[in-house]
Design an enzyme around this catalytic site. Structure first.
Site: not given
Length: 217
Positions: A82, A197, A199
């Site tokens: 990011c 992202h 995650e």
């Protein structure tokens, strides 16, 4: 032991990244690090970021970790996530602040008549909202070890108003589309960095983290 340092300079979702890395690679030693020595000693480095670019760069500089990140970018596998991807470039339109200049290029804001601003947002529902938030397809424009096991045009999760525009188009290994086509993944030598992202991107995000842990550039 494969030691992974997550750079904690005060502006990032470090714990979410750590949990995803631990789930993707339970055999790795994942550490959230706020000391330069620990980053220097790690086998590989994850450089996340979130928030406004001026705050991220100021906090990175004040943390004393800037040079450790630059050293890692020159010497070991590094994954930018990011704003961590954006910070690798020359400068950002967000606050017009200089960044790390590891790669030449600008960080640009989504702009144009296709995006909702102010009163338009209430009148023109078909316009795209900023920030770009949600799931979007990522096209692999180049093969790379970190794409292994991830089908082309898989969905990843984005939250951003800015995107990188490299001077060297050869850096781009992944693109997405939100009103315009934009670079969302770059790679060169020992560095891989993404706008989305991992995650927050379910199985494909975990696979990308696993690929990073196994990567031998």
């Amino acid at each position: 032991m494969n030691t992974i340092a997550i750079v904690d300079y005060g502006m990032g979702n470090f714990h979410s990244v750590a949990r995803a890395l631990q789930a993707a690679a339970p055999d790795a030693d994942v550490r959230i690090c706020n000391q330069a020595h620990d980053i220097d000693q790690a086998s590989r480095v994850v450089f996340p970021g979130q928030g406004a670019m001026p705050d991220c760069m100021r906090t990175l500089n004040e943390s004393g970790l800037r040079e450790a990140v630059v050293r890692a970018a020159r010497s070991k596998p590094l994954l930018g996530v990011c704003v961590g991807e954006q910070m690798l470039f020359t400068e950002s339109e967000e606050g017009y602040v200089p960044c790390l200049d590891i790669f030449r290029g600008q960080v640009k804001r989504f702009a144009g008549p296709q995006y909702a601003t102010g009163a338009q947002e209430n009148q023109e529902h078909e316009l795209l909202k900023i920030p770009h938030m949600g799931w979007n397809r990522v096209q692999h424009v180049k093969d790379h070890a970190l794409w292994a096991g991830i089908p082309d045009n898989s969905h990843f999760y984005f939250v951003h108003s800015y995107y990188v525009e490299p001077e060297d188009s050869d850096l781009t290994v992944g693109v997405s589309h939100y009103g315009i086509g934009f670079t969302c993944a770059i790679a060169a030598a020992n560095i891989f960095a993404v706008q989305f992202h991992p995650e927050k991107s379910a199985e494909h995000g975990l696979r990308l983290y696993r690929n990073f842990v196994d990567w031998r550039p």
